[in-house]
Design a protein around this motif. Structure first.
Motif, PDB file in Angstrom:
ATOM      1  N   GLN A  72      30.244  46.171  38.757  1.00 54.37           N
ATOM      2  CA  GLN A  72      31.749  47.226  38.109  1.00 54.37           C
ATOM      3  C   GLN A  72      32.967  46.106  38.109  1.00 54.37           C
ATOM      4  O   GLN A  72      33.575  46.289  37.024  1.00 54.37           O
ATOM      5  CB  GLN A  72      32.076  48.270  39.059  1.00 54.37           C
ATOM      6  CG  GLN A  72      31.083  49.244  38.912  1.00 54.37           C
ATOM      7  CD  GLN A  72      31.533  50.496  39.740  1.00 54.37           C
ATOM      8  OE1 GLN A  72      32.382  50.507  40.267  1.00 54.37           O
ATOM      9  NE2 GLN A  72      30.672  51.464  39.883  1.00 54.37           N
ATOM     10  N   THR A  73      33.188  45.313  38.949  1.00 53.73           N
ATOM     11  CA  THR A  73      34.304  44.293  38.981  1.00 53.73           C
ATOM     12  C   THR A  73      34.021  43.255  37.825  1.00 53.73           C
ATOM     13  O   THR A  73      35.143  43.134  36.989  1.00 53.73           O
ATOM     14  CB  THR A  73      34.483  43.710  40.270  1.00 53.73           C
ATOM     15  OG1 THR A  73      34.610  44.603  41.401  1.00 53.73           O
ATOM     16  CG2 THR A  73      35.718  42.813  40.342  1.00 53.73           C
ATOM     17  N   GLY A  75      32.605  43.687  35.197  1.00 57.90           N
ATOM     18  CA  GLY A  75      32.690  44.236  34.053  1.00 57.90           C
ATOM     19  C   GLY A  75      34.018  44.381  33.356  1.00 57.90           C
ATOM     20  O   GLY A  75      34.106  44.770  32.128  1.00 57.90           O
ATOM     21  N   LYS A  76      34.932  44.474  34.405  1.00 57.02           N
ATOM     22  CA  LYS A  76      36.382  44.947  33.990  1.00 57.02           C
ATOM     23  C   LYS A  76      36.965  43.618  33.367  1.00 57.02           C
ATOM     24  O   LYS A  76      37.916  43.714  32.546  1.00 57.02           O
ATOM     25  CB  LYS A  76      37.177  45.144  35.338  1.00 57.02           C
ATOM     26  CG  LYS A  76      36.963  46.679  35.802  1.00 57.02           C
ATOM     27  CD  LYS A  76      37.643  46.871  37.233  1.00 57.02           C
ATOM     28  CE  LYS A  76      37.253  48.146  37.737  1.00 57.02           C
ATOM     29  NZ  LYS A  76      38.035  48.263  38.870  1.00 57.02           N
ATOM     30  N   TYR A  77      36.317  42.659  33.589  1.00 60.73           N
ATOM     31  CA  TYR A  77      36.891  41.255  32.992  1.00 60.73           C
ATOM     32  C   TYR A  77      36.083  40.857  31.597  1.00 60.73           C
ATOM     33  O   TYR A  77      36.373  40.019  31.012  1.00 60.73           O
ATOM     34  CB  TYR A  77      36.485  40.144  33.879  1.00 60.73           C
ATOM     35  CG  TYR A  77      37.364  39.826  35.012  1.00 60.73           C
ATOM     36  CD1 TYR A  77      38.672  39.449  34.995  1.00 60.73           C
ATOM     37  CD2 TYR A  77      37.005  40.601  36.292  1.00 60.73           C
ATOM     38  CE1 TYR A  77      39.613  39.299  36.079  1.00 60.73           C
ATOM     39  CE2 TYR A  77      37.813  40.544  37.377  1.00 60.73           C
ATOM     40  CZ  TYR A  77      39.118  39.934  37.301  1.00 60.73           C
ATOM     41  OH  TYR A  77      39.935  40.019  38.346  1.00 60.73           O
ATOM     42  N   GLN A  78      34.930  41.625  31.428  1.00 56.39           N
ATOM     43  CA  GLN A  78      34.361  41.440  30.037  1.00 56.39           C
ATOM     44  C   GLN A  78      35.162  41.428  28.830  1.00 56.39           C
ATOM     45  O   GLN A  78      34.859  40.697  28.063  1.00 56.39           O
ATOM     46  CB  GLN A  78      33.054  42.486  29.974  1.00 56.39           C
ATOM     47  CG  GLN A  78      32.267  42.133  28.750  1.00 56.39           C
ATOM     48  CD  GLN A  78      31.244  40.826  29.563  1.00 56.39           C
ATOM     49  OE1 GLN A  78      30.721  41.021  30.499  1.00 56.39           O
ATOM     50  NE2 GLN A  78      31.367  39.888  28.745  1.00 56.39           N
ATOM     51  N   GLU A  79      36.129  42.285  28.912  1.00 57.37           N
ATOM     52  CA  GLU A  79      37.031  42.068  27.816  1.00 57.37           C
ATOM     53  C   GLU A  79      37.868  40.916  27.458  1.00 57.37           C
ATOM     54  O   GLU A  79      38.054  40.338  26.501  1.00 57.37           O
ATOM     55  CB  GLU A  79      37.832  43.260  27.480  1.00 57.37           C
ATOM     56  CG  GLU A  79      38.878  43.458  26.356  1.00 57.37           C
ATOM     57  CD  GLU A  79      39.871  44.652  26.437  1.00 57.37           C
ATOM     58  OE1 GLU A  79      40.948  44.958  25.551  1.00 57.37           O
ATOM     59  OE2 GLU A  79      39.697  45.462  27.355  1.00 57.37           O
ATOM     60  N   LYS A  80      38.205  40.554  28.631  1.00 58.07           N
ATOM     61  CA  LYS A  80      39.110  39.259  28.769  1.00 58.07           C
ATOM     62  C   LYS A  80      38.152  38.049  28.397  1.00 58.07           C
ATOM     63  O   LYS A  80      38.604  37.020  27.753  1.00 58.07           O
ATOM     64  CB  LYS A  80      39.696  39.162  30.183  1.00 58.07           C
ATOM     65  CG  LYS A  80      40.804  40.046  30.582  1.00 58.07           C
ATOM     66  CD  LYS A  80      41.416  39.916  31.829  1.00 58.07           C
ATOM     67  CE  LYS A  80      42.402  41.034  32.344  1.00 58.07           C
ATOM     68  NZ  LYS A  80      42.857  40.775  33.393  1.00 58.07           N
ATOM     69  N   GLU A 139      47.869  38.006  28.484  1.00 58.10           N
ATOM     70  CA  GLU A 139      47.472  38.348  29.790  1.00 58.10           C
ATOM     71  C   GLU A 139      48.413  38.190  30.980  1.00 58.10           C
ATOM     72  O   GLU A 139      47.895  39.012  31.914  1.00 58.10           O
ATOM     73  CB  GLU A 139      46.079  37.592  30.062  1.00 58.10           C
ATOM     74  CG  GLU A 139      45.059  37.969  28.894  1.00 58.10           C
ATOM     75  CD  GLU A 139      44.454  39.435  28.807  1.00 58.10           C
ATOM     76  OE1 GLU A 139      44.426  39.856  30.087  1.00 58.10           O
ATOM     77  OE2 GLU A 139      43.873  39.967  27.888  1.00 58.10           O
ATOM     78  N   GLN A 353      42.225  48.473  40.444  1.00 59.55           N
ATOM     79  CA  GLN A 353      42.939  47.496  39.475  1.00 59.55           C
ATOM     80  C   GLN A 353      42.056  47.205  38.332  1.00 59.55           C
ATOM     81  O   GLN A 353      40.886  47.159  38.538  1.00 59.55           O
ATOM     82  CB  GLN A 353      43.494  46.301  40.188  1.00 59.55           C
ATOM     83  CG  GLN A 353      44.333  46.683  41.363  1.00 59.55           C
ATOM     84  CD  GLN A 353      44.983  45.447  42.144  1.00 59.55           C
ATOM     85  OE1 GLN A 353      44.517  44.325  41.940  1.00 59.55           O
ATOM     86  NE2 GLN A 353      45.935  45.426  43.183  1.00 59.55           N
TER      87      GLN A 353
END
Length: 353
Positions: A72-73, A75-80, A139, A353
């Motif tokens: 999950q963590t 995955g939050k960075y996938q867009e970046k 960012e 976050q």
């Protein structure tokens, strides 16, 4: 402080996970001076979200609840990550020098603080400088953006704190030492290298033994006089943490190996005493005791000539990671340390976050 820029680098990890082929690390021209002590390299070819997911599943087991949380963590960075790929970022080099030289020259703590912030060099594909700079700037938090200045140097977008000057008098010989250390860890996704400078060696020579154990008194001078030391992290299906010290000579490497083995023996003794109920620290020490003996076994060093290596992988890495994962929720609920009062419902740092 070094902590600040290293946290910044950690925040950039997912921004450089591009699909390029792995290549030998490229140090920015003129970035290494006689006072440079730390270089961290983040390889975009191997530091990918998929590689991190593979490493988590390999170390913790695919059905571990901790793997789901990590995924999950990540995955939050996938867009970046996707933004970085599109913008043209390839890799990151972080360069820092100690503040001792600045203070010794009479420039005071302010100059040392600027030095210790470090400089971040983002390697970019041809023609991608402006796009990468905009991506990074977008960012950043407004307060951090206000404190940061960008420049374009060769194939790099360079970030440094405002008021921080470029390194003076580049040191080619020292740059080669860092390059050798990075080349030694060419397959790693993340490498942090340390090359002692004169102030480091002087500080080690002037240290007071005090209550330090004998193994520490033996190890510190060796490390301070080593050619270089590094910590390398490998992800993917064969994850590992590899710690290497290129000592000054074979005799020094033997002394360091013996010191590490002595420290590990003490660690195992602490575990045995805790299991027997005889160690200080009470319940907290007994809680961590199951992790100490496997940790000691997994950290056993190997020596080849003047090189000392600790390779934390396989079952040793899995045992330690699993134990840490089991204790992490408990520590988060207690405020991050054994015996602390509950947070009263506040989320652990980083949650949400």
């Amino acid at each position: 402080m070094l902590k600040r820029w290293f946290i910044g680098a950690s925040a950039m990890l997912m921004l450089v996970g591009v699909g390029a082929q792995a290549a030998a690390p490229e140090l920015p021209a003129g970035a290494i001076s006689k006072n440079t002590t730390i270089v961290a390299y983040f390889d975009g070819a191997t530091l990918t979200p998929d590689a991190m997911r593979e490493a988590a599943a390999t170390v913790l087991g695919p059905n571990s609840p901790a793997v789901a949380q990590l995924n999950q963590t990540i995955g939050k960075y996938q867009e970046k990550h996707d933004k970085a790929v599109q913008a043209g970022a390839d890799s990151i080099v972080m360069v820092a020098q100690t503040g001792g030289a600045a203070q010794a020259a009479g420039h005071g703590a302010a100059a040392a603080e600027l030095q210790n912030q470090g400089v971040m060099y983002v390697h970019v594909r041809k023609g991608a400088h402006n796009a990468v700079e905009k991506m990074i700037s977008d960012e950043m938090e407004p307060a951090e953006r206000e404190k940061t200045t960008f420049s374009h140097e060769g194939d790099f977008v360079v970030m440094r704190q405002k008021g921080q000057k470029p390194a003076e008098l580049p040191d080619p010989a020292r740059a080669k030492t860092f390059a050798d250390a990075l080349a030694h860890n060419s397959t790693a996704a993340l490498v942090v290298t340390f090359v002692p400078d004169d102030s480091t060696r002087q500080a080690a020579q002037n240290q007071q033994a005090g209550n330090q154990p004998q193994w520490m008194r033996d190890a510190v001078p060796v490390l301070a006089n080593s050619q270089w030391s590094s910590v390398a992290v490998q992800f993917g299906k064969m994850p590992a943490i590899v710690m290497t010290d290129q000592a000054a000579d074979a005799a020094s490497a033997t002394k360091l190996t013996n010191a590490v083995n002595a420290a590990l023996a003490q660690l195992k003794q602490v575990a045995q005493n805790a299991n027997a109920g005889g160690a200080g620290g009470g319940n907290a020490m007994m809680m961590f005791a199951p992790m100490l003996a496997p940790l000691a076994d997994a950290l056993k060093p190997t020596q080849q000539g003047s090189t000392v290596v600790i390779n934390l992988n396989g079952q040793g890495l899995a045992t330690i990671a699993t134990t840490v994962a089991q204790f992490a929720p408990m520590l988060g609920a207690m405020g991050g340390r054994p015996g602390a009062a509950p947070r009263g419902g506040r989320p652990a740092p980083g949650a949400g976050q």
